[in-house]
Design an enzyme around this catalytic site. Structure first.
Site, PDB file in Angstrom:
ATOM      1  N   HIS A 266      12.336  -7.968   1.440  1.00  0.00           N
ATOM      2  CA  HIS A 266      11.145  -7.599   2.210  1.00  0.00           C
ATOM      3  C   HIS A 266      10.336  -8.840   2.588  1.00  0.00           C
ATOM      4  O   HIS A 266       9.791  -8.920   3.693  1.00  0.00           O
ATOM      5  CB  HIS A 266      10.304  -6.600   1.427  1.00  0.00           C
TER       6      HIS A 266
ATOM      7  N   ARG B   2      12.066 -10.326   5.535  1.00  0.00           N
ATOM      8  CA  ARG B   2      11.863  -9.589   6.795  1.00  0.00           C
ATOM      9  C   ARG B   2      10.445  -9.806   7.339  1.00  0.00           C
ATOM     10  O   ARG B   2      10.247  -9.900   8.559  1.00  0.00           O
ATOM     11  CB  ARG B   2      12.145  -8.098   6.553  1.00  0.00           C
TER      12      ARG B   2
ATOM     13  N   ARG C 105      -7.218  13.057  16.015  1.00  0.00           N
ATOM     14  CA  ARG C 105      -6.787  14.256  16.743  1.00  0.00           C
ATOM     15  C   ARG C 105      -5.420  14.754  16.275  1.00  0.00           C
ATOM     16  O   ARG C 105      -4.915  15.758  16.771  1.00  0.00           O
ATOM     17  CB  ARG C 105      -6.742  13.956  18.253  1.00  0.00           C
TER      18      ARG C 105
ATOM     19  N   ASN D 142       6.520  -3.482   4.018  1.00  0.00           N
ATOM     20  CA  ASN D 142       6.011  -4.311   5.125  1.00  0.00           C
ATOM     21  C   ASN D 142       4.769  -5.106   4.737  1.00  0.00           C
ATOM     22  O   ASN D 142       4.278  -5.893   5.546  1.00  0.00           O
ATOM     23  CB  ASN D 142       5.648  -3.437   6.345  1.00  0.00           C
TER      24      ASN D 142
ATOM     25  N   CYS E 106      -8.539   6.141  15.804  1.00  0.00           N
ATOM     26  CA  CYS E 106      -8.875   6.585  17.157  1.00  0.00           C
ATOM     27  C   CYS E 106      -8.290   7.993  17.315  1.00  0.00           C
ATOM     28  O   CYS E 106      -7.980   8.643  16.313  1.00  0.00           O
ATOM     29  CB  CYS E 106      -8.399   5.601  18.223  1.00  0.00           C
ATOM     30  N   GLY E 107      -8.149   8.475  18.543  1.00  0.00           N
ATOM     31  CA  GLY E 107      -7.661   9.839  18.723  1.00  0.00           C
ATOM     32  C   GLY E 107      -6.273  10.013  18.128  1.00  0.00           C
ATOM     33  O   GLY E 107      -6.002  10.944  17.364  1.00  0.00           O
ATOM     34  N   THR E 108      -5.388   9.104  18.482  1.00  0.00           N
ATOM     35  CA  THR E 108      -3.999   9.168  17.996  1.00  0.00           C
ATOM     36  C   THR E 108      -3.677   8.108  16.960  1.00  0.00           C
ATOM     37  O   THR E 108      -2.651   8.203  16.282  1.00  0.00           O
ATOM     38  CB  THR E 108      -3.030   8.936  19.167  1.00  0.00           C
TER      39      THR E 108
HETATM   40  C1  RB5 Z   1      -9.578   8.124  23.637  1.00  0.00           C
HETATM   41  O1  RB5 Z   1      -9.638   9.219  24.500  1.00  0.00           O
HETATM   42  C2  RB5 Z   1      -8.148   7.911  23.167  1.00  0.00           C
HETATM   43  O2  RB5 Z   1      -7.356   7.448  24.200  1.00  0.00           O
HETATM   44  C3  RB5 Z   1      -8.114   6.946  22.003  1.00  0.00           C
HETATM   45  O3  RB5 Z   1      -8.924   7.441  20.985  1.00  0.00           O
HETATM   46  C4  RB5 Z   1      -6.762   6.694  21.373  1.00  0.00           C
HETATM   47  O4  RB5 Z   1      -6.101   7.888  21.094  1.00  0.00           O
HETATM   48  C5  RB5 Z   1      -5.896   5.720  22.068  1.00  0.00           C
HETATM   49  O5  RB5 Z   1      -4.794   5.404  21.627  1.00  0.00           O
END
Ligand code: RB5
Length: 148
Positions: A133, A136, A108, A98, A64-66
């Site tokens: 491991h 855990r 992003r 893990n 996703c974005g982050t």
């Molecule tokens: C979408 O805008 C963004 O919130 C999503 O891709 C993500 O980064 C969420 O954690």
């Protein structure tokens, strides 16, 4: 079989990762999304995580974005250990220590070259199997069993 999914913020990375994996002989199951139309990441995290948890796919990749929302959501599925990685050291360590079964990435946040390196390390590094491991990870499973 590798399960992969993304939200609207990461369609480009997903396409590149699929091409990269297929060129290396991996089979990939694509759970979407497929366009830049805004969607909610938890439903894609769930589809990928459940395919891994059911044993239909050996590992999952969520973008996703982050990478944060995807990792939080995927880790709600029983049996999933999803690691958000921004470097290859972490990707290697989370497999060795893990036994992470899902990788989360942020389009992003990362350059594409680094993201593909992280994917390669994650998919080619084995769990160490060392007793500490294993113990855990069993501790993580105990939280899943005992939390109401
Ligand atoms: C979408 O805008 C963004 O919130 C999503 O891709 C993500 O980064 C969420 O954690």
């Amino acid at each position: 079989m590798i399960a992969i999914g993304c939200d609207h913020a990461a369609v480009d990375f997903k396409k590149s990762i699929i091409e990269h994996l297929q060129a290396r002989g991996w089979k990939v199951q694509d759970f979407g999304t497929h366009t830049s139309e805004a969607v909610d990441y938890p439903q894609y995290a769930r589809k990928v995580a459940e395919a891994v948890a059911r044993g239909e796919c050996e590992k999952g990749i969520l973008i996703c974005g982050t990478g944060i929302g995807m990792s939080i959501a995927a880790n709600k599925v029983r049996g999933i250990r999803c690691a958000l990685c921004g470097d290859t050291f972490s990707a290697r360590a989370t497999r060795e220590h893990n036994d992470a079964n899902v990788l989360a990435l942020g389009e992003r946040v990362l350059g594409k070259g680094l993201a593909l390196d992280i994917v390669d390390v994650f998919l080619t590094t084995a769990f160490s199997g060392e007793e500490r491991h294993v113990r855990r990870i069993e501790g993580i499973s105990a939280i899943e069993r005992e939390e109401k």
